[in-house]
Design a protein around this motif. Structure first.
Motif, PDB file in Angstrom:
ATOM      1  N   GLU A   1       2.178  27.592  38.879  1.00 15.85           N
ATOM      2  CA  GLU A   1       0.997  27.327  38.063  1.00 15.85           C
ATOM      3  C   GLU A   1       1.235  27.684  36.598  1.00 15.85           C
ATOM      4  O   GLU A   1       0.746  26.995  35.697  1.00 15.85           O
ATOM      5  N   LEU A   2       1.995  28.743  36.343  1.00 14.75           N
ATOM      6  CA  LEU A   2       2.281  29.110  34.964  1.00 14.75           C
ATOM      7  C   LEU A   2       3.133  28.044  34.285  1.00 14.75           C
ATOM      8  O   LEU A   2       2.893  27.684  33.123  1.00 14.75           O
ATOM      9  N   ARG A   3       4.102  27.505  35.010  1.00 16.69           N
ATOM     10  CA  ARG A   3       4.905  26.417  34.432  1.00 16.69           C
ATOM     11  C   ARG A   3       4.039  25.186  34.163  1.00 16.69           C
ATOM     12  O   ARG A   3       4.211  24.515  33.138  1.00 16.69           O
ATOM     13  N   ALA A   4       3.112  24.909  35.061  1.00 16.89           N
ATOM     14  CA  ALA A   4       2.215  23.773  34.852  1.00 16.89           C
ATOM     15  C   ALA A   4       1.319  24.005  33.640  1.00 16.89           C
ATOM     16  O   ALA A   4       1.059  23.087  32.852  1.00 16.89           O
ATOM     17  N   ALA A   5       0.842  25.240  33.475  1.00 18.47           N
ATOM     18  CA  ALA A   5      -0.014  25.556  32.333  1.00 18.47           C
ATOM     19  C   ALA A   5       0.759  25.456  31.028  1.00 18.47           C
ATOM     20  O   ALA A   5       0.226  24.990  30.012  1.00 18.47           O
ATOM     21  N   MET A   6       2.021  25.870  31.030  1.00 20.05           N
ATOM     22  CA  MET A   6       2.836  25.737  29.836  1.00 20.05           C
ATOM     23  C   MET A   6       3.017  24.271  29.464  1.00 20.05           C
ATOM     24  O   MET A   6       2.996  23.907  28.279  1.00 20.05           O
TER      25      MET A   6
ATOM     26  N   ALA B   1      -0.508  22.511  22.095  1.00 18.11           N
ATOM     27  CA  ALA B   1      -1.092  23.659  21.395  1.00 18.11           C
ATOM     28  C   ALA B   1      -0.119  24.173  20.340  1.00 18.11           C
ATOM     29  O   ALA B   1       1.095  24.012  20.452  1.00 18.11           O
ATOM     30  N   ARG B   2      -0.660  24.796  19.318  1.00 20.11           N
ATOM     31  CA  ARG B   2       0.198  25.360  18.274  1.00 20.11           C
ATOM     32  C   ARG B   2       0.538  26.824  18.529  1.00 20.11           C
ATOM     33  O   ARG B   2       1.518  27.343  17.984  1.00 20.11           O
ATOM     34  N   VAL B   3      -0.266  27.484  19.343  1.00 22.85           N
ATOM     35  CA  VAL B   3      -0.037  28.882  19.701  1.00 22.85           C
ATOM     36  C   VAL B   3      -0.441  29.063  21.160  1.00 22.85           C
ATOM     37  O   VAL B   3      -1.420  28.465  21.620  1.00 22.85           O
ATOM     38  N   ILE B   4       0.316  29.884  21.894  1.00 21.85           N
ATOM     39  CA  ILE B   4      -0.019  30.191  23.284  1.00 21.85           C
ATOM     40  C   ILE B   4      -0.169  31.702  23.415  1.00 21.85           C
ATOM     41  O   ILE B   4       0.683  32.465  22.959  1.00 21.85           O
ATOM     42  N   VAL B   5      -1.271  32.118  24.036  1.00 20.67           N
ATOM     43  CA  VAL B   5      -1.514  33.535  24.303  1.00 20.67           C
ATOM     44  C   VAL B   5      -1.415  33.760  25.803  1.00 20.67           C
ATOM     45  O   VAL B   5      -2.043  33.049  26.597  1.00 20.67           O
ATOM     46  N   VAL B   6      -0.608  34.746  26.214  1.00 22.25           N
ATOM     47  CA  VAL B   6      -0.441  35.089  27.623  1.00 22.25           C
ATOM     48  C   VAL B   6      -0.978  36.499  27.838  1.00 22.25           C
ATOM     49  O   VAL B   6      -0.617  37.428  27.103  1.00 22.25           O
ATOM     50  N   THR B   7      -1.838  36.669  28.835  1.00 20.09           N
ATOM     51  CA  THR B   7      -2.412  37.988  29.106  1.00 20.09           C
ATOM     52  C   THR B   7      -2.675  38.131  30.598  1.00 20.09           C
ATOM     53  O   THR B   7      -2.340  37.246  31.395  1.00 20.09           O
ATOM     54  N   GLY B   8      -3.253  39.263  30.985  1.00 22.55           N
ATOM     55  CA  GLY B   8      -3.560  39.512  32.384  1.00 22.55           C
ATOM     56  C   GLY B   8      -5.030  39.825  32.576  1.00 22.55           C
ATOM     57  O   GLY B   8      -5.681  40.374  31.680  1.00 22.55           O
TER      58      GLY B   8
ATOM     59  N   LYS C   1      -7.144  28.050  29.427  1.00 19.93           N
ATOM     60  CA  LYS C   1      -8.137  27.524  28.505  1.00 19.93           C
ATOM     61  C   LYS C   1      -7.419  27.040  27.247  1.00 19.93           C
ATOM     62  O   LYS C   1      -6.522  27.725  26.737  1.00 19.93           O
ATOM     63  N   ALA C   2      -7.789  25.873  26.764  1.00 20.96           N
ATOM     64  CA  ALA C   2      -7.253  25.347  25.515  1.00 20.96           C
ATOM     65  C   ALA C   2      -8.415  25.183  24.550  1.00 20.96           C
ATOM     66  O   ALA C   2      -9.354  24.429  24.818  1.00 20.96           O
ATOM     67  N   ASP C   3      -8.363  25.947  23.453  1.00 21.13           N
ATOM     68  CA  ASP C   3      -9.423  25.917  22.451  1.00 21.13           C
ATOM     69  C   ASP C   3      -8.820  25.389  21.154  1.00 21.13           C
ATOM     70  O   ASP C   3      -8.326  26.157  20.326  1.00 21.13           O
ATOM     71  N   GLY C   4      -8.843  24.077  20.988  1.00 24.22           N
ATOM     72  CA  GLY C   4      -8.235  23.496  19.803  1.00 24.22           C
ATOM     73  C   GLY C   4      -6.739  23.703  19.809  1.00 24.22           C
ATOM     74  O   GLY C   4      -6.037  23.290  20.729  1.00 24.22           O
ATOM     75  N   ALA C   5      -6.249  24.385  18.800  1.00 22.40           N
ATOM     76  CA  ALA C   5      -4.806  24.573  18.650  1.00 22.40           C
ATOM     77  C   ALA C   5      -4.278  25.768  19.432  1.00 22.40           C
ATOM     78  O   ALA C   5      -3.073  25.996  19.470  1.00 22.40           O
TER      79      ALA C   5
END
Length: 259
Positions: free
Chosen positions: A35-40, A46-53, A9-13
């Motif tokens: 898929e993770l490489r594609a998402a990156m 984006a200005r910040v990326i959050v990674v979670t499970g 999900k991309a929410d603005g920045a």
């Protein structure tokens, strides 16, 4: 792109990447790596990326079932590391954005190393970090031995790696292994506030800070002083610096454009 093993999900920045195989504690397959490489790549702006499970865990590392190797058969683990895990660690380290690991539960094996490869780790109090490699005759990969030793020193890194004893989120924060440990019900609000704060800051300056801190081990003090001079000179000519100073003097919120 349609994802099957992650949620993006991309929410603005702010871009949010969720490892989404909760029935397998979000353990990695080849498909998840792709898929993770594609998402990156999709989060490039984006200005910040959050990674979670998803679910009750952050990540249990490699899905051993994904290799389709019968018990007792030989497998080239170096190939898995070289093709999948090493590029992921390099990708996280070299991305210009701050990357936040939101550790919502157990992070084991390469999953623990993945969290530590991010720039800031915020963990729920119930989370645990487990170096599970020694029990099956392996070493902490995915940057694990490098990050553990630099964050904790040799004694604690050695103890965790050799024994595989779970390290609580609270102890990890006390030892300086992660940025913060918070109560489980405060995890979302804490990570959201941190991501929003970073997203509102000058992105060129944050990228320079990330790069300098991550590479400082390679330089002498004199080399670091020279780099500081060069970066201050470069950043001092940016529009963001001028905007930051103007906003401070005019007592108003700054609007940074990354230029």
């Amino acid at each position: 792109m349609a994802y099957e093993t992650i949620d993006f999900k991309a929410d603005g920045a702010i871009a949010r990447i969720t490892l989404n195989r909760p029935d397998r504690l979000n353990s990695f397959t080849k498909a998840m790596h792709q898929e993770l490489r594609a998402a990156m790549a999709e989060a490039e702006t984006a200005r910040v990326i959050v990674v979670t499970g998803a679910g009750r865990g952050f990540c249990a590392g490699q899905d051993l079932n994904d290799r389709a190797v019968a018990p007792g058969e030989a497998v080239d683990l170096g190939d898995t590391v070289e093709v999948s895990w090493n590029p992921l660690v390099r990708l996280l380290a070299e991305a210009p954005q701050p990357i936040i690991a939101r550790v919502n539960g157990v992070a084991a094996g390469a999953g623990a190393s993945l969290a530590l490869a991010c720039d800031l780790v915020v963990a729920a109090r119930s989370a645990k970090f487990i170096q599970s490699f020694a029990a099956i005759g392996l070493v902490p990969d995915t940057g694990g031995s490098w990050h553990l030793t630099r964050h904790l020193g040799q004694a604690r890194a050695m103890g965790l790696a050799l024994t595989g004893e779970p390290l609580t989120a609270e102890q990890a924060a006390d030892w300086g292994l992660i940025w913060r440990c918070v109560d489980d019900d405060a995890l979302d609000a804490t990570v959201d506030a941190l991501a929003e704060k970073l997203a509102a800051m000058p992105p060129l300056g944050l990228a320079a800070i990330k790069s300098m801190i991550r590479t400082s081990w390679d330089r002498s003090l004199n080399e670091e002083l020279t780099l500081q001079r060069d970066e201050m000179r470069r950043l001092g000519f940016t529009e963001d610096y001028r905007e930051g100073v103007a906003a401070f003097l005019e007592k108003r919120p700054a609007t940074f454009t990354g230029r």
